[in-house]
Design a protein around this motif. Structure first.
Motif, PDB file in Angstrom:
ATOM      1  N   LEU A  36       0.822  -1.213   0.000  1.00 42.92           N
ATOM      2  CA  LEU A  36       0.000   0.000   0.000  1.00 42.92           C
ATOM      3  C   LEU A  36       0.855   1.263   0.000  1.00 42.92           C
ATOM      4  N   ARG A  37       2.058   1.160   0.505  1.00 45.30           N
ATOM      5  CA  ARG A  37       2.953   2.321   0.476  1.00 45.30           C
ATOM      6  C   ARG A  37       3.593   2.506  -0.901  1.00 45.30           C
ATOM      7  N   ALA A  38       4.000   1.410  -1.528  1.00 50.37           N
ATOM      8  CA  ALA A  38       4.802   1.506  -2.755  1.00 50.37           C
ATOM      9  C   ALA A  38       3.989   1.665  -4.029  1.00 50.37           C
ATOM     10  N   LEU A  39       3.039   0.754  -4.263  1.00 45.53           N
ATOM     11  CA  LEU A  39       2.367   0.710  -5.563  1.00 45.53           C
ATOM     12  C   LEU A  39       1.551   1.964  -5.865  1.00 45.53           C
ATOM     13  N   PRO A  40       0.690   2.455  -4.956  1.00 45.03           N
ATOM     14  CA  PRO A  40      -0.048   3.688  -5.263  1.00 45.03           C
ATOM     15  C   PRO A  40       0.873   4.871  -5.540  1.00 45.03           C
ATOM     16  N   ALA A  41       1.967   4.982  -4.768  1.00 45.15           N
ATOM     17  CA  ALA A  41       2.907   6.088  -4.976  1.00 45.15           C
ATOM     18  C   ALA A  41       3.554   5.987  -6.354  1.00 45.15           C
ATOM     19  N   GLY A  42       3.988   4.771  -6.734  1.00 47.11           N
ATOM     20  CA  GLY A  42       4.610   4.584  -8.044  1.00 47.11           C
ATOM     21  C   GLY A  42       3.656   4.891  -9.192  1.00 47.11           C
ATOM     22  N   LEU A  43       2.414   4.444  -9.070  1.00 41.19           N
ATOM     23  CA  LEU A  43       1.429   4.684 -10.136  1.00 41.19           C
ATOM     24  C   LEU A  43       1.083   6.171 -10.246  1.00 41.19           C
ATOM     25  N   LEU A  44       0.957   6.853  -9.111  1.00 46.27           N
ATOM     26  CA  LEU A  44       0.662   8.291  -9.135  1.00 46.27           C
ATOM     27  C   LEU A  44       1.811   9.073  -9.768  1.00 46.27           C
ATOM     28  N   LEU A  45       3.043   8.697  -9.444  1.00 44.84           N
ATOM     29  CA  LEU A  45       4.199   9.369 -10.051  1.00 44.84           C
ATOM     30  C   LEU A  45       4.266   9.086 -11.544  1.00 44.84           C
ATOM     31  N   PHE A  46       3.885   7.870 -11.940  1.00 46.07           N
ATOM     32  CA  PHE A  46       3.859   7.528 -13.364  1.00 46.07           C
ATOM     33  C   PHE A  46       2.823   8.366 -14.106  1.00 46.07           C
ATOM     34  N   VAL A  47       1.663   8.592 -13.480  1.00 46.53           N
ATOM     35  CA  VAL A  47       0.608   9.409 -14.097  1.00 46.53           C
ATOM     36  C   VAL A  47       1.076  10.847 -14.269  1.00 46.53           C
ATOM     37  N   ILE A  48       1.833  11.345 -13.284  1.00 52.64           N
ATOM     38  CA  ILE A  48       2.340  12.723 -13.368  1.00 52.64           C
ATOM     39  C   ILE A  48       3.255  12.889 -14.574  1.00 52.64           C
ATOM     40  N   LYS A  49       4.116  11.899 -14.820  1.00 45.51           N
ATOM     41  CA  LYS A  49       5.035  11.956 -15.956  1.00 45.51           C
ATOM     42  C   LYS A  49       5.226  10.545 -16.502  1.00 45.51           C
ATOM     43  N   PRO A  50       4.373  10.110 -17.436  1.00 45.21           N
ATOM     44  CA  PRO A  50       4.470   8.746 -17.978  1.00 45.21           C
ATOM     45  C   PRO A  50       5.819   8.494 -18.649  1.00 45.21           C
ATOM     46  N   ASN A  51       6.314   7.275 -18.499  1.00 47.46           N
ATOM     47  CA  ASN A  51       7.597   6.903 -19.092  1.00 47.46           C
ATOM     48  C   ASN A  51       7.634   5.392 -19.228  1.00 47.46           C
ATOM     49  N   LEU A  52       8.471   4.918 -20.124  1.00 45.96           N
ATOM     50  CA  LEU A  52       8.611   3.474 -20.331  1.00 45.96           C
ATOM     51  C   LEU A  52      10.084   3.156 -20.562  1.00 45.96           C
ATOM     52  N   PRO A  53      10.716   2.386 -19.685  1.00 46.81           N
ATOM     53  CA  PRO A  53      12.134   2.041 -19.859  1.00 46.81           C
ATOM     54  C   PRO A  53      12.361   1.195 -21.108  1.00 46.81           C
ATOM     55  N   LYS A  54      13.616   1.175 -21.555  1.00 49.39           N
ATOM     56  CA  LYS A  54      13.989   0.329 -22.689  1.00 49.39           C
ATOM     57  C   LYS A  54      14.093  -1.126 -22.236  1.00 49.39           C
ATOM     58  N   ARG A  55      14.090  -2.030 -23.205  1.00 50.93           N
ATOM     59  CA  ARG A  55      14.093  -3.458 -22.892  1.00 50.93           C
ATOM     60  C   ARG A  55      15.286  -3.854 -22.025  1.00 50.93           C
ATOM     61  N   GLU A  56      16.464  -3.320 -22.338  1.00 49.36           N
ATOM     62  CA  GLU A  56      17.669  -3.732 -21.603  1.00 49.36           C
ATOM     63  C   GLU A  56      17.717  -3.138 -20.190  1.00 49.36           C
ATOM     64  N   GLU A  57      16.839  -2.183 -19.897  1.00 50.93           N
ATOM     65  CA  GLU A  57      16.839  -1.550 -18.576  1.00 50.93           C
ATOM     66  C   GLU A  57      15.937  -2.285 -17.566  1.00 50.93           C
ATOM     67  N   TRP A  58      15.060  -3.154 -18.062  1.00 50.86           N
ATOM     68  CA  TRP A  58      14.121  -3.832 -17.178  1.00 50.86           C
ATOM     69  C   TRP A  58      14.784  -4.733 -16.134  1.00 50.86           C
ATOM     70  N   PRO A  59      15.803  -5.550 -16.487  1.00 42.25           N
ATOM     71  CA  PRO A  59      16.394  -6.443 -15.469  1.00 42.25           C
ATOM     72  C   PRO A  59      16.939  -5.713 -14.258  1.00 42.25           C
ATOM     73  N   VAL A  60      17.673  -4.607 -14.473  1.00 41.50           N
ATOM     74  CA  VAL A  60      18.255  -3.900 -13.340  1.00 41.50           C
ATOM     75  C   VAL A  60      17.173  -3.167 -12.553  1.00 41.50           C
ATOM     76  N   LEU A  61      16.132  -2.678 -13.232  1.00 43.45           N
ATOM     77  CA  LEU A  61      15.026  -2.040 -12.527  1.00 43.45           C
ATOM     78  C   LEU A  61      14.260  -3.064 -11.693  1.00 43.45           C
ATOM     79  N   PHE A  62      14.146  -4.274 -12.202  1.00 47.02           N
ATOM     80  CA  PHE A  62      13.479  -5.328 -11.436  1.00 47.02           C
ATOM     81  C   PHE A  62      14.280  -5.653 -10.178  1.00 47.02           C
ATOM     82  N   ARG A  63      15.621  -5.750 -10.304  1.00 51.41           N
ATOM     83  CA  ARG A  63      16.461  -6.010  -9.127  1.00 51.41           C
ATOM     84  C   ARG A  63      16.323  -4.878  -8.112  1.00 51.41           C
TER      85      ARG A  63
END
Length: 292
Positions: A36-63
């Motif tokens: 409840l602390r993380a997901l709503p905050a992340g989604l709200l920040l995404f709505v403020i400025k939408p963005n999509l990482p590149k394919r090669e950036e996903w593994p390190v972002l997941f870690r």
């Protein structure tokens, strides 16, 4: 100087987490609180400025999301539910000692004499503060504290490395979304196995719970983490460590004001000594830096 003041604000907001959780969300499952602390905050920040990482950036972002958010948030709320607020915040002051050992073992970066001295003093003061003869602490909470410190060190290192390769906003948004998503999955599994605490939390939801969640989502996460990720690309780890003095101060004050935590003068003295000792090496490094 402005960056250090902002970093102090970040550390202060994080230092309120323990007492606010105990006061407003006592008994709530740590996995649920983390989600409840993380997901709503992340989604709200995404709505403020939408963005999509590149394919090669996903593994390190997941870690990063798994370590910095999913695991760390879970451990943080275990601490909040099992340890006094002041002890949780002051215990995190020992972070520089573990960071020093980490960089020594992993990167072969030998600590300076002043770092070894202050590290030894911190360990000594912590030993007396956490002495079972003077203070009875939950061993699960203590284990969670040491694990959380490890997450901070590894997660901060990944965040700072990413700040060179990737804009800080996607790093901020996606670590919260990914980490929050992981916590949602594990919360659901945990709720299927042990539904009672989840049912109790939702069936007895009240205004105080709502205020606590708003504080955790808006101030502790959206504002504090935005500043944290932005600042890590603009200041050194030493400077950020210096600013971290406000974290235990917030923990002690909020613990006293919200949940009535009190300690003996001897215990308060040990807390002050730990906080002061943690500032010695960063102060010297800052002096040397600005003297040049």
């Amino acid at each position: 100087m402005k960056n250090i003041l902002l970093a102090m604000l970040v550390a202060f907001l994080w230092g309120t987490t323990y007492a606010v959780t105990q006061y407003t969300l006592s008994g709530w499952p740590p996995l649920l609180l983390g989600a409840l602390r993380a997901l709503p905050a992340g989604l709200l920040l995404f709505v403020i400025k939408p963005n999509l990482p590149k394919r090669e950036e996903w593994p390190v972002l997941f870690r990063l999301g798994a370590i910095n958010i999913a695991i760390f948030f879970s451990l943080l709320f275990v601490m909040a539910q099992t340890l006094p607020s002041a002890i949780s915040a002051v215990g995190m002051v020992s972070l520089p000692v573990f960071a020093m050992l980490y960089y020594w073992l992993v990167y072969k970066k030998s600590p300076t004499k002043i770092q070894l001295l202050t590290g030894g003093l911190l360990i000594s003061f912590a030993w007396f503060l956490f002495d079972p003869l003077n203070l009875t602490l939950n061993p699960i909470g203590l284990m969670a504290m040491f694990a959380a410190i490890s997450c901070v060190i590894v997660g901060s290192n990944i965040t700072k490395t990413l700040g060179v390769k990737l804009h800080w906003w996607p790093v901020l948004c996606w670590q919260l979304i990914i980490g929050g998503g992981i916590l949602v999955i594990f919360s659901f599994i945990h709720a299927l196995i042990t539904p009672e605490p989840y049912l109790h939390a939702f069936e007895n939801f009240n205004l105080l719970n709502g205020i606590g969640l708003i504080w955790l989502i808006l101030f502790n996460t959206m504002i504090a983490y935005s500043l944290y990720v932005w600042l890590l690309s603009r200041m050194t780890v030493v400077e950020f460590t210096f600013a971290g003095v406000t974290n235990p101060i917030a923990g002690i004050l909020m613990g006293l004001l919200l949940v009535g935590e009190t300690f003996s003068p001897y215990q308060y003295l040990l807390m002050v000594l730990m906080i002061t000792t943690s500032l010695v090496a960063p102060c010297i490094n800052l002096y040397i830096k600005y003297r040049k």
